[in-house]
Design a protein around this motif. Structure first.
Motif, PDB file in Angstrom:
ATOM      1  N   LYS A 117       0.839  -1.207   0.000  1.00 16.44           N
ATOM      2  CA  LYS A 117       0.000   0.000   0.000  1.00 16.44           C
ATOM      3  C   LYS A 117       0.869   1.251   0.000  1.00 16.44           C
ATOM      4  O   LYS A 117       0.600   2.217  -0.731  1.00 16.44           O
ATOM      5  CB  LYS A 117      -0.914  -0.001   1.235  1.00 16.44           C
ATOM      6  N   GLU A 118       1.909   1.268   0.807  1.00 13.60           N
ATOM      7  CA  GLU A 118       2.803   2.423   0.862  1.00 13.60           C
ATOM      8  C   GLU A 118       3.512   2.635  -0.471  1.00 13.60           C
ATOM      9  O   GLU A 118       3.677   3.770  -0.933  1.00 13.60           O
ATOM     10  CB  GLU A 118       3.822   2.230   1.991  1.00 13.60           C
ATOM     11  N   ILE A 119       3.911   1.522  -1.102  1.00  9.46           N
ATOM     12  CA  ILE A 119       4.579   1.617  -2.408  1.00  9.46           C
ATOM     13  C   ILE A 119       3.621   2.191  -3.450  1.00  9.46           C
ATOM     14  O   ILE A 119       3.991   3.056  -4.252  1.00  9.46           O
ATOM     15  CB  ILE A 119       5.094   0.227  -2.848  1.00  9.46           C
ATOM     16  N   ASN A 120       2.381   1.712  -3.436  1.00  3.75           N
ATOM     17  CA  ASN A 120       1.384   2.212  -4.384  1.00  3.75           C
ATOM     18  C   ASN A 120       1.106   3.700  -4.167  1.00  3.75           C
ATOM     19  O   ASN A 120       0.957   4.463  -5.122  1.00  3.75           O
ATOM     20  CB  ASN A 120       0.071   1.423  -4.242  1.00  3.75           C
ATOM     21  N   ASP A 121       1.027   4.106  -2.885  1.00  2.00           N
ATOM     22  CA  ASP A 121       0.792   5.515  -2.585  1.00  2.00           C
ATOM     23  C   ASP A 121       1.938   6.381  -3.090  1.00  2.00           C
ATOM     24  O   ASP A 121       1.718   7.478  -3.633  1.00  2.00           O
ATOM     25  CB  ASP A 121       0.609   5.718  -1.074  1.00  2.00           C
ATOM     26  N   GLU A 122       3.163   5.911  -2.913  1.00  2.38           N
ATOM     27  CA  GLU A 122       4.326   6.652  -3.402  1.00  2.38           C
ATOM     28  C   GLU A 122       4.298   6.762  -4.925  1.00  2.38           C
ATOM     29  O   GLU A 122       4.621   7.814  -5.503  1.00  2.38           O
ATOM     30  CB  GLU A 122       5.622   5.959  -2.950  1.00  2.38           C
ATOM     31  N   LEU A 123       3.884   5.675  -5.578  1.00  4.11           N
ATOM     32  CA  LEU A 123       3.775   5.688  -7.035  1.00  4.11           C
ATOM     33  C   LEU A 123       2.746   6.708  -7.491  1.00  4.11           C
ATOM     34  O   LEU A 123       2.989   7.495  -8.430  1.00  4.11           O
ATOM     35  CB  LEU A 123       3.396   4.288  -7.529  1.00  4.11           C
ATOM     36  N   LEU A 124       1.592   6.739  -6.826  1.00  2.00           N
ATOM     37  CA  LEU A 124       0.527   7.677  -7.187  1.00  2.00           C
ATOM     38  C   LEU A 124       0.963   9.123  -6.974  1.00  2.00           C
ATOM     39  O   LEU A 124       0.695  10.004  -7.806  1.00  2.00           O
ATOM     40  CB  LEU A 124      -0.730   7.383  -6.366  1.00  2.00           C
ATOM     41  N   LEU A 125       1.662   9.366  -5.875  1.00  2.33           N
ATOM     42  CA  LEU A 125       2.154  10.720  -5.606  1.00  2.33           C
ATOM     43  C   LEU A 125       3.162  11.145  -6.671  1.00  2.33           C
ATOM     44  O   LEU A 125       3.165  12.311  -7.105  1.00  2.33           O
ATOM     45  CB  LEU A 125       2.791  10.779  -4.211  1.00  2.33           C
ATOM     46  N   GLY A 126       3.998  10.198  -7.085  1.00  2.00           N
ATOM     47  CA  GLY A 126       4.969  10.510  -8.134  1.00  2.00           C
ATOM     48  C   GLY A 126       4.296  10.852  -9.453  1.00  2.00           C
ATOM     49  O   GLY A 126       4.721  11.780 -10.161  1.00  2.00           O
ATOM     50  N   LEU A 127       3.230  10.137  -9.793  1.00  2.00           N
ATOM     51  CA  LEU A 127       2.499  10.409 -11.037  1.00  2.00           C
ATOM     52  C   LEU A 127       1.803  11.765 -10.973  1.00  2.00           C
ATOM     53  O   LEU A 127       1.708  12.472 -11.980  1.00  2.00           O
ATOM     54  CB  LEU A 127       1.470   9.295 -11.281  1.00  2.00           C
ATOM     55  N   LEU A 128       1.319  12.143  -9.770  1.00  2.00           N
ATOM     56  CA  LEU A 128       0.695  13.457  -9.615  1.00  2.00           C
ATOM     57  C   LEU A 128       1.729  14.568  -9.754  1.00  2.00           C
ATOM     58  O   LEU A 128       1.473  15.610 -10.380  1.00  2.00           O
ATOM     59  CB  LEU A 128      -0.005  13.557  -8.257  1.00  2.00           C
ATOM     60  N   GLU A 129       2.887  14.364  -9.163  1.00  2.00           N
ATOM     61  CA  GLU A 129       3.953  15.378  -9.246  1.00  2.00           C
ATOM     62  C   GLU A 129       4.432  15.571 -10.684  1.00  2.00           C
ATOM     63  O   GLU A 129       4.758  16.684 -11.102  1.00  2.00           O
ATOM     64  CB  GLU A 129       5.126  14.977  -8.358  1.00  2.00           C
ATOM     65  N   SER A 130       4.449  14.470 -11.446  1.00  2.00           N
ATOM     66  CA  SER A 130       4.898  14.570 -12.844  1.00  2.00           C
ATOM     67  C   SER A 130       3.760  14.979 -13.783  1.00  2.00           C
ATOM     68  O   SER A 130       3.959  15.099 -14.993  1.00  2.00           O
ATOM     69  CB  SER A 130       5.486  13.234 -13.296  1.00  2.00           C
ATOM     70  N   ASP A 131       2.573  15.159 -13.201  1.00  2.00           N
ATOM     71  CA  ASP A 131       1.398  15.589 -13.968  1.00  2.00           C
ATOM     72  C   ASP A 131       1.059  14.608 -15.091  1.00  2.00           C
ATOM     73  O   ASP A 131       0.625  15.006 -16.173  1.00  2.00           O
ATOM     74  CB  ASP A 131       1.619  16.993 -14.543  1.00  2.00           C
TER      75      ASP A 131
END
Length: 456
Positions: free
Chosen positions: A10-24
């Motif tokens: 879950k933590e890994i997935n959350d980090e992935l999602l945050l990264g995708l948001l930051e990269s727009d």
């Protein structure tokens, strides 16, 4: 180990999602985010900072956000704060896309101006359905029911019923139960999805429906509804008016929320907290919730102190008596709280009915007598071997026996009495029972000591 692995993923997935948001990266984010379970989506949203949430409103449609809000678990005041940051048109579409009962549940937690604005903006049909439920009294069957259900006429065939089911299924909260109504929309029976699948297409619904339908009145208390669904193991319960018209249904997922809410409410009352604290509340907010009860208990505690002052002469003559006051008061408080927990749970679950109340009192009286005698004898032995005072040991043991007996009886009788007065028995909370038992135990102990003072 399995839980740790799930949390790490879950933590890994959350980090992935945050990264995708930051990269727009809109397309990749939507693909990854929408592939997750709604509960995981809701958890991500609830933990997100305000800036991230604003991105989510841009990346997700109101319908997709509605799925999140149906899975999310928040405090009442958090809903109001969240909806203040959401565009009013987006919020109105979000609420319109939710199941009606879930939308009503949220709207009941918002201020009236917000509610009026959303109902004005959303489409007329959604607004009408929501308004129909908003006027029901809170904590009743009407306030938690949904109007998204499937009903079919009793004079229809299985073939036509399946056509109705196909058309209604996309918007229905559950399709496993199909409710049968007569020409006046009165509930007349129920068929399951299994019944429809295995029956011949030309079979009339009235010939396969179950006419013995268990239903609840729209004004029924939600606790009673929860008890009935638990007892009957239903997935959904029909809600009717006084003329047996089918108004809506209550599904098991809503009842789970009710059970959780009622359990938290009862626990907070048993702990003498007006509203259950959450970890994210500040110390001032938490203190404001707890202070009224603590101040009230302080005044009750003063009664105990004043009572001890009445026996000051007895304590002055035999100072050793004061040593055992905490022991006697503590044992009485513990036994009273045990009896209280049994009584409150029995009332909440419906296990204690009118004819079984006397049986409960007799059982608790017997339990109090047995535990009192055993604990009293143990105390006599301990005091004798510790202080070498058999008479004082007998006095303390007798006081323990009497205090436990009375406290156990009071712990079961008081919630039954309060319930008889149509008051939530959980308000007979642990601290109140403990304070009452302190007074009773001190009266018994020091009263006995004063009576036999010359022998001591």
């Amino acid at each position: 180990m399995i839980e740790e692995k799930v949390m790490n993923e879950k933590e890994i997935n959350d980090e992935l999602l945050l990264g995708l948001l930051e990269s727009d990266d809109l397309e990749s984010f939507r693909e990854e985010f929408l592939a997750q379970h709604p509960y995981d989506q809701a958890t991500f949203y609830a933990k997100a900072e305000q800036e991230i949430r604003h991105q989510l409103y841009q990346y997700l449609s109101p319908k997709e956000m509605a799925d999140i809000f149906e899975a999310i678990e928040l405090d009442d005041d958090e809903y109001e704060d969240l909806f203040k940051e959401i565009n009013v048109h987006y919020a109105a579409d979000l609420l319109a896309a939710m199941y009606t009962d879930d939308a009503v549940d949220i709207l009941n937690k918002l201020n009236k101006d917000q509610v009026a604005a959303y109902l004005t903006i959303m489409d007329k049909e959604s607004a009408r359905q929501i308004k129909d439920l908003l006027h029901y009294e809170e904590y009743t069957a009407g306030s938690i029911m949904t109007t998204e259900f499937v009903s079919i006429p009793e004079n229809s065939t299985v073939r036509s019923a399946m056509n109705i089911l196909r058309n209604a299924a996309p918007n229905a909260e559950t399709i496993y139960y199909v409710f049968v109504v007569d020409e006046d929309k009165r509930l007349s029976g129920i068929v399951t999805l299994r019944d429809l699948i295995i029956s011949d297409e030309d079979t009339l619904i009235r010939s396969i429906m179950n006419e013995r339908v268990v239903s609840v009145s729209v004004g029924e208390d939600q606790e009673e509804v929860a008890r009935m669904i638990k007892d009957y193991d239903f997935l959904a319960m029909p809600v009717i008016d006084f003329q047996n018209h089918l108004l809506g249904i209550i599904t098991v997922d809503d009842i789970i929320d009710v059970l959780d809410e009622e359990a938290s409410d009862d626990y907070s009352k048993l702990a003498a907290v007006s509203d259950m604290d959450t970890f994210d509340r500040g110390p001032f907010t938490a203190a404001k919730k707890r202070l009224p009860w603590l101040i009230l208990l302080t005044f009750l505690g003063m009664l105990t102190a004043n009572l001890m002052g009445m026996f000051e002469a007895t304590l002055d003559k035999v100072a050793l008596l004061a040593v055992f006051i905490p022991l006697i008061a503590g044992m009485a408080g513990n036994s009273g709280t045990q009896a209280l927990a049994v009584a409150v749970r029995g009332i909440a679950t419906g296990d204690i009915e009118e004819e079984s109340k006397m049986k409960l009192l007799l059982r608790e009286a017997g339990t109090g007598l047995i535990t009192g005698v055993v604990c009293g004898l143990v105390v006599v032995g301990l005091v004798y071997f510790w202080k070498g005072e058999l008479l004082i040991g007998a006095l303390v043991g007798t006081a323990v026996m009497g205090s436990i007996f009375v406290a156990t009886l009071a712990g079961s009788f008081i919630p039954l009495l309060i319930h008889r007065l149509n008051i939530d028995p959980a308000v007979a909370s642990g601290p109140f029972i403990t304070t009452l038992n302190d007074i009773i135990s001190i009266l018994i102990y020091l009263g006995l000591a004063t009576t036999f003072l010359n022998q001591l």
